[in-house]
Design a protein around this motif. Structure first.
Motif, PDB file in Angstrom:
ATOM      1  N   UNK A 105       6.704  13.232   2.606  1.00 36.74           N
ATOM      2  CA  UNK A 105       6.103  12.167   2.174  1.00 36.74           C
ATOM      3  C   UNK A 105       4.652  12.146   2.664  1.00 36.74           C
ATOM      4  N   UNK A 106       4.067  13.261   3.575  1.00 35.28           N
ATOM      5  CA  UNK A 106       2.740  13.447   3.178  1.00 35.28           C
ATOM      6  C   UNK A 106       2.144  13.714   2.223  1.00 35.28           C
ATOM      7  N   UNK A 107       3.213  14.800   1.701  1.00 35.41           N
ATOM      8  CA  UNK A 107       2.398  15.755   0.561  1.00 35.41           C
ATOM      9  C   UNK A 107       2.406  14.342  -0.298  1.00 35.41           C
ATOM     10  N   UNK A 108       4.070  13.426  -0.323  1.00 32.54           N
ATOM     11  CA  UNK A 108       3.418  12.753  -1.866  1.00 32.54           C
ATOM     12  C   UNK A 108       2.404  12.233  -1.853  1.00 32.54           C
ATOM     13  N   UNK A 109       2.052  11.685  -0.616  1.00 32.76           N
ATOM     14  CA  UNK A 109       0.704  10.468  -0.434  1.00 32.76           C
ATOM     15  C   UNK A 109       0.435  11.457  -0.752  1.00 32.76           C
ATOM     16  N   UNK A 111      -1.050  13.606  -2.723  1.00 34.38           N
ATOM     17  CA  UNK A 111      -0.914  13.853  -4.121  1.00 34.38           C
ATOM     18  C   UNK A 111      -1.290  12.559  -4.817  1.00 34.38           C
ATOM     19  N   UNK A 112      -0.707  11.625  -4.610  1.00 35.87           N
ATOM     20  CA  UNK A 112      -0.826   9.508  -4.790  1.00 35.87           C
ATOM     21  C   UNK A 112      -2.759  10.218  -4.669  1.00 35.87           C
ATOM     22  N   UNK A 113      -2.968   9.944  -3.530  1.00 34.15           N
ATOM     23  CA  UNK A 113      -4.351   9.711  -2.789  1.00 34.15           C
ATOM     24  C   UNK A 113      -5.421  10.706  -3.894  1.00 34.15           C
ATOM     25  N   UNK A 114      -4.596  12.187  -4.219  1.00 35.24           N
ATOM     26  CA  UNK A 114      -5.995  13.076  -5.181  1.00 35.24           C
ATOM     27  C   UNK A 114      -5.670  12.599  -6.835  1.00 35.24           C
ATOM     28  N   UNK A 115      -4.670  11.640  -6.708  1.00 39.74           N
ATOM     29  CA  UNK A 115      -4.244  11.346  -8.370  1.00 39.74           C
ATOM     30  C   UNK A 115      -5.329   9.797  -8.142  1.00 39.74           C
ATOM     31  N   UNK A 116      -5.409   9.053  -7.456  1.00 34.65           N
ATOM     32  CA  UNK A 116      -6.317   7.674  -7.695  1.00 34.65           C
ATOM     33  C   UNK A 116      -7.672   8.547  -7.628  1.00 34.65           C
ATOM     34  N   UNK A 117      -8.065   9.165  -6.623  1.00 36.33           N
ATOM     35  CA  UNK A 117      -9.749   9.898  -6.065  1.00 36.33           C
ATOM     36  C   UNK A 117     -10.208  10.556  -7.948  1.00 36.33           C
ATOM     37  N   UNK A 129       1.853   5.002  -4.576  1.00 43.32           N
ATOM     38  CA  UNK A 129       0.491   5.424  -3.249  1.00 43.32           C
ATOM     39  C   UNK A 129       1.200   3.677  -1.732  1.00 43.32           C
ATOM     40  N   UNK A 130       0.827   3.465  -2.504  1.00 44.85           N
ATOM     41  CA  UNK A 130       0.801   1.798  -1.553  1.00 44.85           C
ATOM     42  C   UNK A 130       2.474   2.420  -1.107  1.00 44.85           C
ATOM     43  N   UNK A 131       3.251   1.706  -1.568  1.00 48.14           N
ATOM     44  CA  UNK A 131       4.981   1.528  -1.434  1.00 48.14           C
ATOM     45  C   UNK A 131       5.047   2.889   0.000  1.00 48.14           C
ATOM     46  N   UNK A 132       5.047   3.802  -0.132  1.00 47.25           N
ATOM     47  CA  UNK A 132       4.464   5.195   0.939  1.00 47.25           C
ATOM     48  C   UNK A 132       4.535   4.921   1.883  1.00 47.25           C
ATOM     49  N   UNK A 133       2.965   4.268   1.625  1.00 53.15           N
ATOM     50  CA  UNK A 133       2.703   3.700   3.427  1.00 53.15           C
ATOM     51  C   UNK A 133       2.706   2.080   3.814  1.00 53.15           C
ATOM     52  N   UNK A 134       3.000   1.625   3.220  1.00 52.74           N
ATOM     53  CA  UNK A 134       4.292   0.373   3.278  1.00 52.74           C
ATOM     54  C   UNK A 134       5.456   0.544   4.143  1.00 52.74           C
ATOM     55  N   UNK A 135       5.945   1.583   3.567  1.00 57.41           N
ATOM     56  CA  UNK A 135       7.351   1.843   4.747  1.00 57.41           C
ATOM     57  C   UNK A 135       7.058   3.566   5.817  1.00 57.41           C
ATOM     58  N   UNK A 138       1.347   2.254   7.637  1.00 54.54           N
ATOM     59  CA  UNK A 138       0.184   2.219   7.138  1.00 54.54           C
ATOM     60  C   UNK A 138      -0.903   1.165   6.714  1.00 54.54           C
ATOM     61  N   UNK A 139      -0.514   0.223   6.908  1.00 54.14           N
ATOM     62  CA  UNK A 139      -1.725  -0.753   6.592  1.00 54.14           C
ATOM     63  C   UNK A 139      -2.586  -0.741   6.231  1.00 54.14           C
ATOM     64  N   UNK A 140      -3.791  -0.018   6.956  1.00 52.29           N
ATOM     65  CA  UNK A 140      -5.537   0.527   5.848  1.00 52.29           C
ATOM     66  C   UNK A 140      -5.300   1.547   5.336  1.00 52.29           C
ATOM     67  N   UNK A 141      -4.361   2.131   5.252  1.00 52.46           N
ATOM     68  CA  UNK A 141      -4.495   2.628   3.979  1.00 52.46           C
ATOM     69  C   UNK A 141      -3.924   2.335   2.291  1.00 52.46           C
ATOM     70  N   UNK A 142      -3.061   1.331   3.036  1.00 47.06           N
ATOM     71  CA  UNK A 142      -2.354   0.437   1.896  1.00 47.06           C
ATOM     72  C   UNK A 142      -2.974  -0.257   0.973  1.00 47.06           C
ATOM     73  N   UNK A 143      -4.420  -0.892   1.932  1.00 46.77           N
ATOM     74  CA  UNK A 143      -5.472  -1.768   1.298  1.00 46.77           C
ATOM     75  C   UNK A 143      -6.434  -1.079   0.644  1.00 46.77           C
ATOM     76  N   UNK A 144      -7.039   0.418   1.220  1.00 47.30           N
ATOM     77  CA  UNK A 144      -8.025   1.618   0.888  1.00 47.30           C
ATOM     78  C   UNK A 144      -7.373   2.345  -0.369  1.00 47.30           C
ATOM     79  N   UNK A 145      -6.520   2.337  -0.459  1.00 46.02           N
ATOM     80  CA  UNK A 145      -5.926   3.348  -1.913  1.00 46.02           C
ATOM     81  C   UNK A 145      -6.147   2.206  -2.478  1.00 46.02           C
ATOM     82  N   UNK A 146      -5.875   1.108  -2.845  1.00 49.63           N
ATOM     83  CA  UNK A 146      -6.102   0.429  -3.667  1.00 49.63           C
ATOM     84  C   UNK A 146      -7.508  -0.241  -4.271  1.00 49.63           C
ATOM     85  N   UNK A 147      -8.533  -0.274  -2.822  1.00 51.04           N
ATOM     86  CA  UNK A 147      -9.332  -1.086  -2.500  1.00 51.04           C
ATOM     87  C   UNK A 147     -10.070  -0.054  -3.863  1.00 51.04           C
ATOM     88  N   UNK A 148     -10.341   1.328  -3.218  1.00 45.51           N
ATOM     89  CA  UNK A 148     -11.403   2.126  -3.903  1.00 45.51           C
ATOM     90  C   UNK A 148     -11.262   1.833  -5.416  1.00 45.51           C
TER      91      UNK A 148
END
Length: 436
Positions: A105-109, A111-117, A129-135, A138-148
């Motif tokens: 999951x660390x690798x998946x996340x 990669x999703x962050x790289x895609x979002x950027x 990416x939000x799905x992975x953070x949810x489970x 990690x609520x802060x990064x769940x928010x941040x990946x979408x806010x960005x």
């Protein structure tokens, strides 16, 4: 090479494949009930398109059960066989799905962050990416990946709903409600935005408003998949639970939660379990509903998709008095925790396993054990995912265990005192008889 509805290039020359991908994205973001059907049409339209295979694999992985994981494997392999000539975005996305399938999951996340950027219009990747953070809690990064990516997606109500949920999880309640209402104003058929506002109102104790909000929108959920249909009704049931209208809650369970569930679906099972448990904590007799539900849980025993889900399953099995299955599942959880990716292992060993002991003990009425086990893990429970509304259940179980264990201690103390009095009276009587 054509572009999808997000304006992103897809390596295909098939308009039909692009149409299927666009439908898949719409269905995924709206939690529609035809996701599988539309993406499989994409596979038929272009058997050489890597992305339709990757999206199909991702869909099956979201189902969180062993059968679906097996279904995902050949599609992921097919995607990996069509890497030549594809775009960088497609390659990154396929790598993210492959990492997910391996439990990395660390690798998946990452990669999703790289895609979002680099590809901020790719809402499907951000949603996952939000799905992975949810489970992972990690609520802060769940928010941040979408806010960005807000600036790149003006007036996209689906993204507003995703951000709204992240804001709520981060306790930014006013902003969350405003964003969720904005999404709904743009498109009334946005069930995730409805859900985010429901969370806000529940957190603030706005029971009547919550019922009015959700019931006024419930007609739009008919085209949702069973997960979000039942989950949004689950939230309505929680409002009625707070009202003390237990018969209404049971009716919702029977008609809109378990009554409308895809009964083999893990998410539907978890929602039903959580609602029955809440009812029992309020002293409600739920009849034979535990036994009915538990018959669908046998496939879950060795699955271990998510520790959050396992805690619900094992409790339900214990309440249904299927103790052979309980013991088998607990041993399987222990074995699984020793074999998984180190990134996830500590969450199983330090949180899920002791929490499972506490849940089993509570279900069996062994309240002192439940209290001891749950006390240790409560501060760590966010690490196994779930929303605030879902995790508060474990706190309620802990408080119930405290109450019952104290009551049992009092009963024992009274019984012991009575026994001592009786023994003393018998001794006195014996002495008097001897003197006579």
């Amino acid at each position: 090479m054509l572009k999808d509805a997000q304006g992103l290039e897809v390596t295909t020359d098939s308009p039909a494949a692009i149409a299927a991908i666009n439908q898949f994205m719409e269905q995924s973001l709206s939690y529609g009930k035809d996701i599988e059907a539309v993406i499989l049409e994409g596979v038929k339209a272009d058997p050489g398109c890597a992305m339709v295979y990757a999206y199909t694999a991702a869909y099956y992985l979201t189902q969180e059960n062993a059968q679906a994981w097996k279904q995902a494997r050949p599609y992921l392999q097919a995607a990996q066989c069509h890497l030549v000539g594809i775009t960088k975005r497609e390659r990154l996305y396929i790598q993210a799905i492959a990492a997910w399938a391996m439990g990395a999951m660390d690798q998946a996340i990452a990669l999703h962050e790289e895609l979002a950027a680099n590809y901020p219009r790719d809402l499907i990747s951000v949603q996952q990416g939000q799905y992975h953070y949810f489970y992972l809690g990690d609520k802060e990064r769940l928010l941040k990946i979408a806010q960005n990516i807000l600036i790149a997606n003006p007036e996209n109500h689906y993204l507003y709903g995703m951000v709204a949920f992240g804001l709520e999880q981060c306790h930014q309640l006013e902003q969350a409600e405003a964003m969720g209402r904005k999404a709904t104003a743009i498109n009334r058929h946005d069930p995730w935005a409805h859900h985010a506002v429901a969370h806000v109102m529940e957190t603030q104790g706005r029971v009547d408003e919550g019922i009015a909000w959700m019931e006024s929108l419930a007609d739009t959920w008919e085209n949702c998949n069973s997960m979000l249909y039942t989950h949004n009704w689950w939230h309505i049931a929680l409002y009625y639970l707070e009202r003390g209208d237990m018969q209404k809650v049971l009716a919702i369970y029977d008609t809109h939660v378990w009554g409308r569930a895809t009964k083999e679906s893990p998410k539907d099972q978890v929602g039903a379990i959580a609602l029955l448990l809440r009812l029992e904590l309020r002293g409600v007799n739920v009849g034979n509903r535990w036994q009915d539900l538990s018959t669908y849980l046998l496939p879950r025993i060795d699955e271990h998709a998510l520790p959050f889900q396992d805690l619900h399953y094992i409790y339900a099995l214990a309440r249904a008095r299927r103790f052979d299955w309980v013991n088998e599942m607990y041993l399987s959880m222990q074995k699984h925790s020793q074999s998984i990716n180190p990134y996830l292992r500590q969450n199983w060993l330090k949180v899920a396993i002791p929490a499972a002991r506490g849940m089993i003990a509570h279900a069996k009425g062994e309240y002192s054990i439940a209290k001891s086990e749950l006390k240790i893990v409560l501060p760590l429970l966010h690490r196994i995912g779930g929303s605030h509304a879902q995790r508060v259940l474990f706190e309620q179980i802990y408080r119930d265990a405290i109450w019952h264990s104290e009551k049992q201690t009092q009963v024992y103390a009274i019984a012991t005192a009575k026994e001592k009095v009786t023994t003393s009276q018998q001794l006195v009587a014996g002495i008097l008889n001897d003197r006579q």
